[in-house]
Design a protein around this motif. Structure first.
Motif: not given
Length: 327
Positions: A151-162
């Motif tokens: 879940a944390a990685r998904g949030l980071i990817a949403d905000h910073l990009g994959l």
């Protein structure tokens, strides 16, 4: 991991109850950094090269026996972490399936080396009587970390990009890999965790004056065990150091409390005192839970004393009302 030897060398380290959690901390770092990151985003741009990761897992499994012979557990973890992190950094810059698949090959190999290596290390480290319980905690932490970090990685990817998320994961993995220089895994290949039965039989020990318990009915409740040692002044400092190892042994095998007391009237007289939940738990200490590492520590402690008195086993006296005695 190499199979555990049948006996511990002198001074072998005893298993710590925190060891499974230390190993899990390494593995959680992997999960939080890269393990929970599926090789793809919501639009599936990198899903096709994911087969490269699977091929890397197979290659890593084939190489594991050679790596186990050539490198220590800490070295394997360090190199695998660095390789995994480098692969994640390469994946961040991939713009087509072919480079992504190539970068995922070492990632898969490093992943299996760490996961399988830590699983084997924890299982070989734990004594049989507590292995199932400790592994259940190990797995609960693992799957909980997987869910939370995904879940944390998904949030980071949403905000910073994959791509930036992969860069962050790769950098964290490379940095974390080299923490092994200061936080190494304990070598357990030479330690035997098979139970040894070296305490005297309860009934026979009491009859022989060796500190066993007579087979008379024992009321339910905690058992307080006391062992008195006569220690010469020149051996006192070493005795206290070894007693710390014995404390860990007593607590690990069932003691809830442990203390070492010194007599004010007789400075050379020391009393070890520990409490177990009940007589059945204490009998399990006798016959099921002690390893050769425990035996080594306890025999070393006894060797430092000029005399070891027979152990005393005390049970709590019930309340006055429960005895039916008038107040």
């Amino acid at each position: 991991m190499d199979p555990a030897a049948t006996a511990d060398p002198p001074g072998a380290a005893q298993p710590s109850p925190w060891a499974p959690l230390r190993a899990r901390a390494f593995r959680t770092l992997w999960i939080a950094s890269g393990g929970a990151a599926a090789p793809g985003d919501g639009r599936g741009r990198l899903r096709r090269p994911a087969g490269g990761c699977g091929d890397g897992v197979v290659a890593g499994a084939v190489l594991m026996p050679r790596l186990a012979r050539a490198l220590s557990p800490t070295a394997r973890l360090t190199w695998a972490g660095a390789v995994f992190g480098a692969g994640m950094l390469a994946l961040a810059g991939a713009r087509s399936p072919a480079p992504a698949a190539i970068s995922l090959l070492p990632v898969g190999a490093a992943w299996i080396v760490v996961i399988a290596g830590l699983n084997a290390a924890v299982q070989s480290f734990l004594p049989p009587w507590v292995r199932a319980r400790a592994l259940s905690v190990y797995q609960v932490v693992f799957f909980s970390a997987t869910a939370v970090s995904a879940a944390a990685r998904g949030l980071i990817a949403d905000h910073l990009g994959l791509s930036r998320a992969f860069v962050l994961a790769g950098a964290l993995l490379v940095a974390g890999a080299f923490s092994g220089r200061w936080w190494s895994l304990r070598e357990v290949a030479a330690a035997s965790r098979q139970p040894v039965d070296f305490w005297p039989d309860p009934a026979e020990g009491a009859a022989a004056g060796q500190g066993g318990e007579l087979s008379a009915p024992v009321p339910p409740g905690a058992v307080l065990v006391q062992v008195r040692y006569e220690v010469p002044e020149q051996a006192l400092e070493e005795f206290v150091r070894v007693a710390a190892r014995v404390e860990r042994s007593r607590r690990r095998t069932g003691a809830s409390r442990w203390n070492l007391y010194r007599s004010l009237e007789e400075p050379g007289s020391l009393v070890e005192q520990f409490t177990v939940a009940d007589r059945a738990d204490h009998l399990a200490q006798h016959h099921e839970r002690l390893t050769s590492a425990d035996q080594s520590a306890q025999e070393r402690l006894r060797s430092l004393a000029t005399q070891v008195h027979a152990a005393r086993h005390l049970v709590r006296v019930p309340a006055v009302r429960a005895l039916g005695v008038a107040e």
